[in-house]
Design a protein around this motif. Sequence first.
Motif, PDB file in Angstrom:
ATOM      1  N   THR A 100     -16.483  43.473  44.296  1.00 28.93           N
ATOM      2  CA  THR A 100     -15.290  44.325  44.244  1.00 28.93           C
ATOM      3  C   THR A 100     -15.140  45.109  45.537  1.00 28.93           C
ATOM      4  OG1 THR A 100     -15.471  44.550  41.850  1.00 28.93           O
ATOM      5  CG2 THR A 100     -14.140  46.190  42.985  1.00 28.93           C
ATOM      6  N   TYR A 149     -15.174  40.175  33.254  1.00 33.04           N
ATOM      7  CA  TYR A 149     -14.643  41.468  33.667  1.00 33.04           C
ATOM      8  C   TYR A 149     -14.583  41.599  35.177  1.00 33.04           C
ATOM      9  CZ  TYR A 149     -19.533  43.117  34.307  1.00 33.04           C
ATOM     10  OH  TYR A 149     -20.827  43.291  34.711  1.00 33.04           O
ATOM     11  N   LYS A 152     -11.257  39.956  36.158  1.00 31.72           N
ATOM     12  CA  LYS A 152     -10.125  40.867  35.936  1.00 31.72           C
ATOM     13  C   LYS A 152     -10.016  41.877  37.074  1.00 31.72           C
ATOM     14  CE  LYS A 152     -10.074  40.567  30.885  1.00 31.72           C
ATOM     15  NZ  LYS A 152     -10.288  41.299  29.616  1.00 31.72           N
ATOM     16  N   MET A 153     -11.163  42.425  37.466  1.00 36.68           N
ATOM     17  CA  MET A 153     -11.167  43.405  38.556  1.00 36.68           C
ATOM     18  C   MET A 153     -10.690  42.776  39.857  1.00 36.68           C
ATOM     19  SD  MET A 153     -11.949  46.621  39.080  1.00 36.68           S
ATOM     20  CE  MET A 153     -13.128  47.039  37.804  1.00 36.68           C
ATOM     21  N   LEU A 155      -8.767  40.108  40.271  1.00 32.83           N
ATOM     22  CA  LEU A 155      -7.353  39.748  40.210  1.00 32.83           C
ATOM     23  C   LEU A 155      -6.452  40.968  40.379  1.00 32.83           C
ATOM     24  CD1 LEU A 155      -7.380  37.077  37.349  1.00 32.83           C
ATOM     25  CD2 LEU A 155      -7.016  36.688  39.786  1.00 32.83           C
ATOM     26  N   ILE A 156      -6.888  42.114  39.853  1.00 32.71           N
ATOM     27  CA  ILE A 156      -6.117  43.357  40.050  1.00 32.71           C
ATOM     28  C   ILE A 156      -6.013  43.678  41.534  1.00 32.71           C
ATOM     29  CG2 ILE A 156      -6.178  45.866  39.719  1.00 32.71           C
ATOM     30  CD1 ILE A 156      -7.378  45.310  36.925  1.00 32.71           C
ATOM     31  N   ILE A 157      -7.127  43.533  42.254  1.00 28.27           N
ATOM     32  CA  ILE A 157      -7.132  43.817  43.690  1.00 28.27           C
ATOM     33  C   ILE A 157      -6.243  42.818  44.430  1.00 28.27           C
ATOM     34  CG2 ILE A 157      -8.574  43.861  45.762  1.00 28.27           C
ATOM     35  CD1 ILE A 157     -10.882  44.822  43.937  1.00 28.27           C
ATOM     36  N   ARG A 159      -3.689  41.012  43.285  1.00 33.36           N
ATOM     37  CA  ARG A 159      -2.274  41.162  42.958  1.00 33.36           C
ATOM     38  C   ARG A 159      -1.643  42.340  43.675  1.00 33.36           C
ATOM     39  NH1 ARG A 159      -2.833  40.095  36.453  1.00 33.36           N
ATOM     40  NH2 ARG A 159      -2.815  37.823  36.534  1.00 33.36           N
ATOM     41  N   ASN A 160      -2.415  43.356  43.954  1.00 32.23           N
ATOM     42  CA  ASN A 160      -1.876  44.562  44.595  1.00 32.23           C
ATOM     43  C   ASN A 160      -2.084  44.572  46.106  1.00 32.23           C
ATOM     44  OD1 ASN A 160      -0.970  46.589  42.344  1.00 32.23           O
ATOM     45  ND2 ASN A 160      -2.851  45.650  41.590  1.00 32.23           N
TER      46      ASN A 160
END
Length: 569
Positions: A100, A149, A152-153, A155-157, A159-160
């Motif tokens: 991450t 998990y 998910k973390m 993909l959030i990074i 996408r933004n």
Amino acid sequence: MSEKPIINCHTHIFTGDNIPPYIGKKFMPFILYKILTVPLVIRICKFWFTNKYSPYKFNFSFENSNLKKNLVKLKLLWQRIRVLRAIVDVVSFIIVLFSTYLLFKYFFKEIEFCEKLLIKLYNIQFLEFLKNDALQISIILFTLIAIPYGRKMGLIILRNSKKLSLIFINEDQLKFITRYVSIGRFAYYQEQNAIFKRLTKQYPKNTQFVVLPMDMEFMDAGKIKPIGNYQTQMEKLKEIKLKNPTIIHPFIFVDPRRESVGYKDFFKWKNLNGKVILEDCFIKEYIEKANFAGFKIYPALGYFPFDEKLLPLWKYAADNNLPIMTHCIRGTIFYRGNKKKEWYYHPIIKDAKLPNEYMLLAKSKNIEYSLDFTHPLNYLCLLNPILLKEWIKKCNKPELLNLFGYSEETDTISSDLSNLKICFGHYGGDDEWKKFMERDRDNYSHKMTDNSKGITFINTKKDKLGYGRLMDIWKNADWYSIISSLIMQYPNVYADLSYIIHEEEIVPLLKQTLSNPALKEKILFGTDFYVVRNHNSEKELLAKTKSNLSTKQFNLIARENPIIFLRRD
């Protein structure tokens, strides 16, 4: 008395062969849209869903295999060894934290505290291997693939990330990708009949379908294969109609740039006492002999719905009560070439402040200026006799002046298109419905609640057109209000709920619309199969629509109104 059948008024069954290869043009970078072509996407989908060696097919055979049973036993054993599970959980947590940080560092910026901590860790001799770039990439990939998990973390990074969005992903592109994939799910079928069977199996017996073909040859997105040309698509559709005469209502796709089909004229006509009589041509063959139900247009592909080549056809449609289905939503299928010089000004609506100029259409991006063709106010130029007269005068073609009975002496026309039967596919789009609901200080949306006629487009008491009002409506009124006003003011204007019907947020306004006596009999049930498949299956859309509406409301839009819409003289 038996119940009337459900009629889905907006479906598609064209195949991948009918789609130009570079549909990703203007959505993806040059190299990517040249590589990720429609044929490639279809080949991938075909392999995934049909090849016995694909992961999708393997999953079905794997479910009942001995290997699957043994893996389940190992999983149950694993759950009983708590100490080992705890160690793995701790290691996984550390890996996720590290990957991450690496992702965040690359796509955003360094985190000072983490950076200092990592420098200390790198200085420990047995941890120096963590500096290796290849290893860091491997850790990130392992996290995204193997740790839920962590995925998910990550993909959030991603996408933004502004870096990533500059390369490929923004909101419009994301919508395009989801539709791209949904096309692949069905378009890999080589025959329209196979897709049609997939559609019919999701509905009760005797359900009927309006099927809308597409002609994308002129959208500047590459050449369509000969096997998928317009003539072949329509011939296949005619074959399905012959086999299923009572349940399918195919339309003819009309593009004013198409002059012939094979060795036959596309549209050939003559004027007989103010009526359009079809001569031997493609449209006559399909409308009068093959009993096709109406016409489909898609102006976003690069033309206005009042194109002068279309006017005689619309006169024929009006005289014979034939329906026209038009695309009216902000979509992902539009003209992919460069904007032409003649598209910088509206052909009919004049600039209120510059009497010798027409309204400027200043948008330059394809996805934006295609909305100038799609705009619902364009259809007022057909329906309103005053605007139609101005357009016929401007065209100055003897055949049009004679057909509509233009008198230079009185500056009038003896026949018009106010009776034209038009359906606005997608009712302007769910974003325009939301815009209507959000505006609480807007004069145009207020017109939908304070009178039964909606927006006043033209003050007929005055001798001259109020172009200032038309310009303001064009730029500021939401499309829901414009379309609803046209429905209330003209006897044969309809709108269907295709595509937008998946959106739960529109349900309150839909119920309100169906309680309006001036609107409820002009709303049609439609889904936009198979384009809407990225949201819901057909049977799910049908079930949702039935649950969201009363039985009376559903029967009105799905059983009663479509019969009147499709009725012809």
